[in-house]
Design a protein around this motif. Structure first.
Motif, PDB file in Angstrom:
ATOM      1  N   PHE A   1     -10.802   1.975 -18.561  1.00 43.46           N
ATOM      2  CA  PHE A   1      -9.858   1.102 -17.875  1.00 43.46           C
ATOM      3  C   PHE A   1      -9.251   1.769 -16.647  1.00 43.46           C
ATOM      4  CE2 PHE A   1      -9.692  -0.756 -22.199  1.00 43.46           C
ATOM      5  CZ  PHE A   1     -10.136  -2.023 -21.853  1.00 43.46           C
ATOM      6  N   VAL A   2      -9.090   3.063 -16.727  1.00 41.14           N
ATOM      7  CA  VAL A   2      -8.522   3.799 -15.603  1.00 41.14           C
ATOM      8  C   VAL A   2      -9.449   3.725 -14.400  1.00 41.14           C
ATOM      9  CG1 VAL A   2      -7.814   6.080 -14.793  1.00 41.14           C
ATOM     10  CG2 VAL A   2      -7.202   5.346 -17.096  1.00 41.14           C
ATOM     11  N   ILE A   3     -10.730   3.881 -14.626  1.00 40.64           N
ATOM     12  CA  ILE A   3     -11.707   3.846 -13.539  1.00 40.64           C
ATOM     13  C   ILE A   3     -11.732   2.457 -12.900  1.00 40.64           C
ATOM     14  CG2 ILE A   3     -14.151   4.036 -12.957  1.00 40.64           C
ATOM     15  CD1 ILE A   3     -14.346   6.219 -15.102  1.00 40.64           C
ATOM     16  N   VAL A   4     -11.736   1.415 -13.712  1.00 39.55           N
ATOM     17  CA  VAL A   4     -11.728   0.041 -13.197  1.00 39.55           C
ATOM     18  C   VAL A   4     -10.456  -0.194 -12.383  1.00 39.55           C
ATOM     19  CG1 VAL A   4     -11.663  -2.397 -13.835  1.00 39.55           C
ATOM     20  CG2 VAL A   4     -13.193  -0.842 -15.041  1.00 39.55           C
ATOM     21  N   GLY A   5      -9.349   0.292 -12.873  1.00 39.57           N
ATOM     22  CA  GLY A   5      -8.083   0.148 -12.152  1.00 39.57           C
ATOM     23  C   GLY A   5      -8.114   0.847 -10.805  1.00 39.57           C
ATOM     24  N   LEU A   6      -8.686   2.040 -10.778  1.00 38.56           N
ATOM     25  CA  LEU A   6      -8.791   2.771  -9.521  1.00 38.56           C
ATOM     26  C   LEU A   6      -9.716   2.067  -8.529  1.00 38.56           C
ATOM     27  CD1 LEU A   6      -8.951   6.472 -10.771  1.00 38.56           C
ATOM     28  CD2 LEU A   6      -7.089   5.366  -9.525  1.00 38.56           C
ATOM     29  N   VAL A   7     -10.805   1.512  -9.025  1.00 39.88           N
ATOM     30  CA  VAL A   7     -11.735   0.781  -8.161  1.00 39.88           C
ATOM     31  C   VAL A   7     -11.044  -0.454  -7.580  1.00 39.88           C
ATOM     32  CG1 VAL A   7     -13.865  -0.565  -8.110  1.00 39.88           C
ATOM     33  CG2 VAL A   7     -13.827   1.644  -9.262  1.00 39.88           C
ATOM     34  N   VAL A   8     -10.355  -1.211  -8.414  1.00 35.73           N
ATOM     35  CA  VAL A   8      -9.643  -2.407  -7.945  1.00 35.73           C
ATOM     36  C   VAL A   8      -8.580  -2.010  -6.923  1.00 35.73           C
ATOM     37  CG1 VAL A   8      -8.071  -4.250  -8.653  1.00 35.73           C
ATOM     38  CG2 VAL A   8     -10.115  -3.766 -10.013  1.00 35.73           C
ATOM     39  N   PHE A   9      -7.827  -0.970  -7.236  1.00 35.74           N
ATOM     40  CA  PHE A   9      -6.808  -0.485  -6.300  1.00 35.74           C
ATOM     41  C   PHE A   9      -7.445  -0.063  -4.980  1.00 35.74           C
ATOM     42  CE2 PHE A   9      -4.416   3.055  -4.452  1.00 35.74           C
ATOM     43  CZ  PHE A   9      -3.212   2.415  -4.199  1.00 35.74           C
ATOM     44  N   GLY A  10      -8.569   0.646  -5.049  1.00 31.82           N
ATOM     45  CA  GLY A  10      -9.261   1.086  -3.838  1.00 31.82           C
ATOM     46  C   GLY A  10      -9.747  -0.076  -2.985  1.00 31.82           C
ATOM     47  N   VAL A  11     -10.294  -1.091  -3.630  1.00 29.45           N
ATOM     48  CA  VAL A  11     -10.778  -2.266  -2.892  1.00 29.45           C
ATOM     49  C   VAL A  11      -9.615  -2.977  -2.220  1.00 29.45           C
ATOM     50  CG1 VAL A  11     -11.822  -4.545  -3.173  1.00 29.45           C
ATOM     51  CG2 VAL A  11     -12.850  -2.567  -4.291  1.00 29.45           C
ATOM     52  N   ILE A  12      -8.519  -3.149  -2.931  1.00 28.62           N
ATOM     53  CA  ILE A  12      -7.340  -3.817  -2.356  1.00 28.62           C
ATOM     54  C   ILE A  12      -6.779  -2.991  -1.203  1.00 28.62           C
ATOM     55  CG2 ILE A  12      -4.956  -4.509  -2.831  1.00 28.62           C
ATOM     56  CD1 ILE A  12      -5.920  -5.303  -5.661  1.00 28.62           C
ATOM     57  N   ALA A  13      -6.699  -1.684  -1.385  1.00 27.06           N
ATOM     58  CA  ALA A  13      -6.188  -0.816  -0.323  1.00 27.06           C
ATOM     59  C   ALA A  13      -7.085  -0.877   0.910  1.00 27.06           C
ATOM     60  CB  ALA A  13      -6.064   0.618  -0.832  1.00 27.06           C
ATOM     61  N   LEU A  14      -8.396  -0.900   0.708  1.00 26.95           N
ATOM     62  CA  LEU A  14      -9.328  -0.995   1.829  1.00 26.95           C
ATOM     63  C   LEU A  14      -9.166  -2.327   2.560  1.00 26.95           C
ATOM     64  CD1 LEU A  14     -11.692   0.222   3.410  1.00 26.95           C
ATOM     65  CD2 LEU A  14     -13.241  -0.849   1.762  1.00 26.95           C
ATOM     66  N   TRP A  15      -9.016  -3.391   1.823  1.00 25.54           N
ATOM     67  CA  TRP A  15      -8.829  -4.719   2.425  1.00 25.54           C
ATOM     68  C   TRP A  15      -7.547  -4.752   3.265  1.00 25.54           C
ATOM     69  CZ3 TRP A  15      -5.047  -8.510   1.476  1.00 25.54           C
ATOM     70  CH2 TRP A  15      -5.287  -9.731   2.089  1.00 25.54           C
ATOM     71  N   ILE A  16      -6.459  -4.215   2.718  1.00 24.54           N
ATOM     72  CA  ILE A  16      -5.190  -4.180   3.452  1.00 24.54           C
ATOM     73  C   ILE A  16      -5.326  -3.320   4.706  1.00 24.54           C
ATOM     74  CG2 ILE A  16      -2.799  -3.345   3.344  1.00 24.54           C
ATOM     75  CD1 ILE A  16      -2.797  -4.226   0.373  1.00 24.54           C
ATOM     76  N   HIS A  17      -5.991  -2.193   4.584  1.00 18.64           N
ATOM     77  CA  HIS A  17      -6.189  -1.302   5.729  1.00 18.64           C
ATOM     78  C   HIS A  17      -6.956  -2.001   6.853  1.00 18.64           C
ATOM     79  CE1 HIS A  17      -6.874   2.367   7.956  1.00 18.64           C
ATOM     80  NE2 HIS A  17      -8.182   2.132   7.934  1.00 18.64           N
ATOM     81  N   ARG A  18      -8.031  -2.681   6.506  1.00 21.23           N
ATOM     82  CA  ARG A  18      -8.828  -3.396   7.521  1.00 21.23           C
ATOM     83  C   ARG A  18      -8.027  -4.508   8.177  1.00 21.23           C
ATOM     84  NH1 ARG A  18     -15.000  -3.825   5.233  1.00 21.23           N
ATOM     85  NH2 ARG A  18     -15.428  -1.610   5.403  1.00 21.23           N
ATOM     86  N   LYS A  19      -7.248  -5.214   7.394  1.00 22.05           N
ATOM     87  CA  LYS A  19      -6.420  -6.293   7.943  1.00 22.05           C
ATOM     88  C   LYS A  19      -5.393  -5.726   8.925  1.00 22.05           C
ATOM     89  CE  LYS A  19      -3.926 -10.377   6.567  1.00 22.05           C
ATOM     90  NZ  LYS A  19      -3.659 -11.315   5.521  1.00 22.05           N
ATOM     91  N   MET A  20      -4.794  -4.614   8.563  1.00 24.09           N
ATOM     92  CA  MET A  20      -3.815  -3.990   9.449  1.00 24.09           C
ATOM     93  C   MET A  20      -4.471  -3.474  10.723  1.00 24.09           C
ATOM     94  SD  MET A  20      -1.375  -2.078   6.671  1.00 24.09           S
ATOM     95  CE  MET A  20      -0.274  -1.396   7.884  1.00 24.09           C
ATOM     96  N   LEU A  21      -5.693  -2.968  10.641  1.00 27.46           N
ATOM     97  CA  LEU A  21      -6.412  -2.511  11.829  1.00 27.46           C
ATOM     98  C   LEU A  21      -6.695  -3.668  12.781  1.00 27.46           C
ATOM     99  CD1 LEU A  21      -8.995   0.124  10.541  1.00 27.46           C
ATOM    100  CD2 LEU A  21      -7.009   0.513  11.994  1.00 27.46           C
ATOM    101  N   LYS A  22      -7.074  -4.809  12.232  1.00 26.83           N
ATOM    102  CA  LYS A  22      -7.333  -5.983  13.078  1.00 26.83           C
ATOM    103  C   LYS A  22      -6.058  -6.429  13.790  1.00 26.83           C
ATOM    104  CE  LYS A  22     -11.501  -7.807  11.217  1.00 26.83           C
ATOM    105  NZ  LYS A  22     -12.463  -7.765  12.274  1.00 26.83           N
ATOM    106  N   ARG A  23      -4.942  -6.423  13.058  1.00 21.89           N
ATOM    107  CA  ARG A  23      -3.659  -6.786  13.677  1.00 21.89           C
ATOM    108  C   ARG A  23      -3.299  -5.809  14.790  1.00 21.89           C
ATOM    109  NH1 ARG A  23       0.282  -8.346   8.603  1.00 21.89           N
ATOM    110  NH2 ARG A  23      -0.783 -10.266   8.030  1.00 21.89           N
ATOM    111  N   GLN A  24      -3.512  -4.535  14.536  1.00 20.25           N
ATOM    112  CA  GLN A  24      -3.211  -3.525  15.534  1.00 20.25           C
ATOM    113  C   GLN A  24      -4.100  -3.703  16.770  1.00 20.25           C
ATOM    114  OE1 GLN A  24      -3.982   0.507  14.346  1.00 20.25           O
ATOM    115  NE2 GLN A  24      -2.549   1.333  15.840  1.00 20.25           N
TER     116      GLN A  24
END
Length: 113
Positions: A1-24
């Motif tokens: 469960f920890v690994i799945v949680g980290l993967v989900v967190f990583g995907v969400i963090a990557l999505w937020i990062h890309r969105k912020m880059l586009k705004r910038q």
């Protein structure tokens, strides 16, 4: 469960990062355009403001294939013709990045205003 949680967190963090880059990127483009617009005067030598019809006529002169859009190559050829002075490749690329708002490789009349 920890690994799945980290993967989900990583995907969400990557999505937020890309969105912020586009705004910038959008903010940088808008800032660049505002900076250029402060120093551009779109008036003929007689001092009269160019009408939308006059601007459209000039746009159509650059649009050699008559497609209703100006490609990067068409604009580059127009600028290299010497009719409006000269521009180095670095400045042209910076200008094109701002003009090609939708990253389609073409600009239309509405965007160019």
């Amino acid at each position: 469960f920890v690994i799945v949680g980290l993967v989900v967190f990583g995907v969400i963090a990557l999505w937020i990062h890309r969105k912020m880059l586009k705004r910038q990127e959008k903010r940088y483009k808008e800032h660049f355009v505002r900076g250029i617009a402060k120093h551009i005067n779109v008036t003929p030598t007689s001092g009269q403001i160019m009408s939308a019809e006059m601007l459209k006529k000039e746009f159509d002169l650059i649009d050699k294939d008559g497609g209703g859009t100006i490609s990067k190559e068409e604009l580059k050829k127009f600028l290299n013709s010497g009719k409006v002075g000269s521009m180095d490749d670095k400045d042209f690329e910076a200008m094109w990045t701002v003009l090609d708002v939708h990253n389609t490789g073409e600009i239309d009349f509405v965007v160019s205003l």
